[in-house]
Design an enzyme around this catalytic site. Structure first.
Site, PDB file in Angstrom:
ATOM      1  N   GLU A  60       9.370  -6.593  -1.407  1.00  0.00           N
ATOM      2  CA  GLU A  60       7.953  -6.858  -1.683  1.00  0.00           C
ATOM      3  C   GLU A  60       7.819  -7.972  -2.720  1.00  0.00           C
ATOM      4  OE1 GLU A  60       5.075  -6.801  -0.888  1.00  0.00           O
ATOM      5  OE2 GLU A  60       4.140  -4.852  -0.664  1.00  0.00           O
ATOM      6  N   ASP A  61       6.740  -8.717  -2.638  1.00  0.00           N
ATOM      7  CA  ASP A  61       6.469  -9.721  -3.660  1.00  0.00           C
ATOM      8  C   ASP A  61       5.999  -9.055  -4.952  1.00  0.00           C
ATOM      9  OD1 ASP A  61       4.100  -8.848  -2.497  1.00  0.00           O
ATOM     10  OD2 ASP A  61       3.332 -10.839  -2.043  1.00  0.00           O
ATOM     11  N   ASP A  94       1.285  -3.391  -6.805  1.00  0.00           N
ATOM     12  CA  ASP A  94       0.023  -3.362  -7.533  1.00  0.00           C
ATOM     13  C   ASP A  94      -0.436  -1.904  -7.626  1.00  0.00           C
ATOM     14  OD1 ASP A  94      -2.181  -4.833  -8.675  1.00  0.00           O
ATOM     15  OD2 ASP A  94      -3.286  -4.555  -6.832  1.00  0.00           O
ATOM     16  N   PHE A 107      -4.706 -11.634 -11.731  1.00  0.00           N
ATOM     17  CA  PHE A 107      -4.456 -12.012 -10.345  1.00  0.00           C
ATOM     18  C   PHE A 107      -3.515 -13.207 -10.315  1.00  0.00           C
ATOM     19  CE2 PHE A 107      -5.031 -13.502  -6.064  1.00  0.00           C
ATOM     20  CZ  PHE A 107      -4.946 -12.309  -5.381  1.00  0.00           C
ATOM     21  N   ARG A 165       0.509 -20.242  -1.886  1.00  0.00           N
ATOM     22  CA  ARG A 165       1.791 -19.589  -1.579  1.00  0.00           C
ATOM     23  C   ARG A 165       2.955 -20.546  -1.807  1.00  0.00           C
ATOM     24  NH1 ARG A 165       0.782 -14.754   1.123  1.00  0.00           N
ATOM     25  NH2 ARG A 165      -0.878 -14.775   2.663  1.00  0.00           N
TER      26      ARG A 165
HETATM   27  P1  IMP Z   1      -0.670  -2.577  -3.433  1.00  0.00           P
HETATM   28  O1  IMP Z   1      -0.716  -1.782  -2.169  1.00  0.00           O
HETATM   29  O2  IMP Z   1      -1.960  -2.476  -4.184  1.00  0.00           O
HETATM   30  O3  IMP Z   1       0.520  -2.248  -4.302  1.00  0.00           O
HETATM   31  O4  IMP Z   1      -0.638  -4.078  -3.014  1.00  0.00           O
HETATM   32  C1  IMP Z   1       0.499  -4.801  -2.778  1.00  0.00           C
HETATM   33  C2  IMP Z   1       0.152  -6.113  -2.092  1.00  0.00           C
HETATM   34  O5  IMP Z   1      -1.056  -6.671  -2.601  1.00  0.00           O
HETATM   35  C3  IMP Z   1       1.228  -7.146  -2.352  1.00  0.00           C
HETATM   36  O6  IMP Z   1       2.183  -7.138  -1.345  1.00  0.00           O
HETATM   37  C4  IMP Z   1       0.449  -8.442  -2.404  1.00  0.00           C
HETATM   38  O7  IMP Z   1       0.424  -9.036  -1.121  1.00  0.00           O
HETATM   39  C5  IMP Z   1      -0.951  -8.059  -2.808  1.00  0.00           C
HETATM   40  N1  IMP Z   1      -1.184  -8.360  -4.236  1.00  0.00           N
HETATM   41  C6  IMP Z   1      -1.194  -7.510  -5.274  1.00  0.00           C
HETATM   42  N2  IMP Z   1      -1.440  -8.118  -6.438  1.00  0.00           N
HETATM   43  C7  IMP Z   1      -1.558  -9.421  -6.145  1.00  0.00           C
HETATM   44  C8  IMP Z   1      -1.809 -10.607  -6.946  1.00  0.00           C
HETATM   45  O8  IMP Z   1      -1.933 -10.588  -8.195  1.00  0.00           O
HETATM   46  N3  IMP Z   1      -1.857 -11.778  -6.269  1.00  0.00           N
HETATM   47  C9  IMP Z   1      -1.703 -11.877  -4.913  1.00  0.00           C
HETATM   48  N4  IMP Z   1      -1.464 -10.800  -4.127  1.00  0.00           N
HETATM   49  C10 IMP Z   1      -1.411  -9.582  -4.734  1.00  0.00           C
HETATM   50 MG    MG Z   2      -1.252 -10.932  -0.103  1.00  0.00          MG
END
Ligand code: IMP
Ligand code: MG
Length: 190
Positions: A107-108, A111, A160, A173
């Site tokens: 995963e990148d 969150d 963000f 990106r």
């Molecule tokens: P989660 O399900 O809320 O943990 O979201 C994870 C996904 O949300 C990541 O794989 C990202 O693609 C996106 N994401 C979360 N935070 C950011 C951010 O600060 N910038 C861009 N994408 C984000």
């Molecule tokens: Mg995204």
């Protein structure tokens, strides 16, 4: 080379050298933990979560010292908004079965944790030999569900972020570093 982002309202948070060091460290840790796969000649399946993790995954596999196979999944998460919808849907599935394979979800950024929680449960149901998680970035302040990250680059503040695969409505990106969007008024003054 023209660095277009120098004129954009963004500020560097993690430079490309620091990202390189994190990627090398993570590749080293994973390669050491799965070193026995070299003898079995069985590649470690690295599952990148599109699109954000594509840049990280492609750098990561090139620093690894064990054989890897790359696969990808796409799940719905944020759409055009910068807050989580909480809804996770598989938009693109793996190209190959993972039963009895050693698998790492790449995963990148983690969150709320909702995406990872869902993916871990879902992929565990396909009975891989093992299933672990590698994430470049972690925003712990935003967590809504607990998820274990086995291999982590670093924690980041609740802002963000864009760049190195992360986007804002598909923009940024392509940045080689991770940056924060400047909000109005930021960066002004003395
Ligand atoms: P989660 O399900 O809320 O943990 O979201 C994870 C996904 O949300 C990541 O794989 C990202 O693609 C996106 N994401 C979360 N935070 C950011 C951010 O600060 N910038 C861009 N994408 C984000
Ligand atoms: Mg995204």
């Amino acid at each position: 080379m023209q660095e277009y982002w120098k004129n954009e309202p963004i500020r560097c948070l993690i430079g490309r050298d620091e990202i390189c060091r994190m990627v090398r460290r993570l590749a080293g840790e994973i390669s050491a933990d799965y070193a026995n796969l070299v003898e079995t000649e069985e590649p470690l399946v690295m599952v990148g979560i599109l699109k954000g993790a594509a840049v990280f995954l492609s750098d990561l596999v090139r620093e690894m010292s064990i054989p890897t196979a790359m696969d990808f999944m796409a799940v719905s998460s944020y759409g055009a908004s910068t807050t989580s919808s909480g809804v996770v849907r598989i938009l693109h599935d793996l190209g190959s079965p993972i039963q009895d394979r050693h698998v790492i979800i790449v995963e990148d950024i983690v969150d709320t944790g909702l995406t990872l929680q869902y993916l871990k449960q879902h992929l565990a149901g396909r009975e891989p030999a093992s299933l672990h998680v590698c994430a470049l970035l972690d925003k712990p302040e935003r967590r809504e569900v607990a998820v274990d990250i086995d291999y982590l680059g670093c924690e980041v503040p609740d802002e963000f972020l864009v760049g190195y695969g992360l986007d804002l409505d598909e923009r940024y990106r392509d940045l080689p570093h991770v940056a924060v969007i400047e909000t109005a008024g930021e960066g002004e003054g003395s």
